[in-house]
Write an enzyme that holds these catalytic residues in place. Structure first.
Site, PDB file in Angstrom:
ATOM      1  N   LEU A 182      -7.097   4.560   6.721  1.00  0.00           N
ATOM      2  CA  LEU A 182      -6.635   4.608   8.265  1.00  0.00           C
ATOM      3  C   LEU A 182      -5.022   4.581   8.341  1.00  0.00           C
ATOM      4  O   LEU A 182      -4.545   4.542   9.386  1.00  0.00           O
ATOM      5  CB  LEU A 182      -7.228   3.700   8.855  1.00  0.00           C
ATOM      6  N   CYS A 183      -4.329   4.293   7.340  1.00  0.00           N
ATOM      7  CA  CYS A 183      -2.800   4.436   7.187  1.00  0.00           C
ATOM      8  C   CYS A 183      -2.361   5.693   7.589  1.00  0.00           C
ATOM      9  O   CYS A 183      -3.034   6.711   6.998  1.00  0.00           O
ATOM     10  CB  CYS A 183      -2.503   3.830   6.168  1.00  0.00           C
ATOM     11  N   HIS A 184      -1.406   5.728   8.213  1.00  0.00           N
ATOM     12  CA  HIS A 184      -0.735   7.221   8.642  1.00  0.00           C
ATOM     13  C   HIS A 184       0.026   7.759   7.417  1.00  0.00           C
ATOM     14  O   HIS A 184       0.777   6.797   6.800  1.00  0.00           O
ATOM     15  CB  HIS A 184      -0.033   7.437   9.706  1.00  0.00           C
TER      16      HIS A 184
ATOM     17  N   MET B 159       2.834  -1.985   6.355  1.00  0.00           N
ATOM     18  CA  MET B 159       1.751  -1.596   5.050  1.00  0.00           C
ATOM     19  C   MET B 159       2.713  -1.049   3.805  1.00  0.00           C
ATOM     20  O   MET B 159       2.225  -1.261   2.802  1.00  0.00           O
ATOM     21  CB  MET B 159       0.563  -0.777   5.604  1.00  0.00           C
ATOM     22  N   GLU B 160       3.620  -0.431   4.026  1.00  0.00           N
ATOM     23  CA  GLU B 160       4.288   0.275   3.058  1.00  0.00           C
ATOM     24  C   GLU B 160       5.049  -0.690   2.347  1.00  0.00           C
ATOM     25  O   GLU B 160       5.040  -0.876   1.214  1.00  0.00           O
ATOM     26  CB  GLU B 160       5.032   1.366   3.595  1.00  0.00           C
TER      27      GLU B 160
ATOM     28  N   ASP C 298       0.720  -6.394 -15.340  1.00  0.00           N
ATOM     29  CA  ASP C 298       0.012  -5.383 -16.322  1.00  0.00           C
ATOM     30  C   ASP C 298       0.945  -5.299 -17.589  1.00  0.00           C
ATOM     31  O   ASP C 298       0.295  -5.371 -18.822  1.00  0.00           O
ATOM     32  CB  ASP C 298      -0.078  -4.166 -15.743  1.00  0.00           C
TER      33      ASP C 298
END
Length: 172
Positions: free
Chosen positions: A89-91, A126-127, A141
């Site tokens: 749902l992120c653009h 969100m980014e 990692d």
């Protein structure tokens, strides 16, 4: 039957205020087409805790896999650019800039900070959060062979600016 409720359903406190749900409670992508284009920015941070010897390897560039911070920086930038592929749902956003920085908070803590900017119809929180998260995962990692007990902590939005909701800045 257990189908979707119709519009005559009762309002659900808390849920009805979320923008990613329609009137029936189904997930939806918010339509931002009529929102004004504005300059938007967000800054997020996080930490990776590890053994002092692991942090020293990173700081001194002594890790046999190479420059841990350079790889983590690239991974964070790539994550910011592909957030719409990672989080439903992120653009998709044309980002104007992504920066990642690292700090040695104390002998066992690596700080990570990301700032993301765009000129668009929706924010870049969100980014920024994705950039910090993936940078932290990349550190893990690359260093897990010497320190599996590392922990990724405190990933959070520090500030955002732009859009209808204006400015947010975390206190403290």
């Amino acid at each position: 039957s257990r189908g979707r409720q119709t519009s005559s359903r009762r309002r659900r406190p808390g849920v009805d205020e979320f923008t990613h749900f329609d009137a029936a409670g189904a997930a939806r992508m918010v339509d931002v087409g009529l929102k004004p284009i504005t300059v938007r920015s967000a800054r997020a941070s996080g930490r990776v805790r590890m053994q002092p010897t692991t942090l020293a390897l990173i700081r001194d560039g002594g890790h046999k896999k190479g420059d841990v911070l350079a790889v983590a920086r690239l991974a964070g930038i790539m994550a910011a650019k592909r957030t719409d592929e990672l989080i439903p749902l992120c653009h998709s956003l044309p980002l104007d800039g992504v920066t990642l920085g690292f700090s040695f908070v104390d002998p066992v803590t690596l700080g990570i900070e990301a700032t993301v900017r765009c000129t668009g119809r929706t924010g870049v929180e969100m980014e920024a959060l994705a950039a910090v998260s993936v940078a932290a995962l990349t550190v893990y990692d690359m260093c897990k062979s010497v320190d599996r007990a590392m922990t990724i902590e405190a990933i959070r939005l520090e500030e955002k600016d732009g859009g209808r909701s204006g400015r947010f800045s975390r206190e403290g």
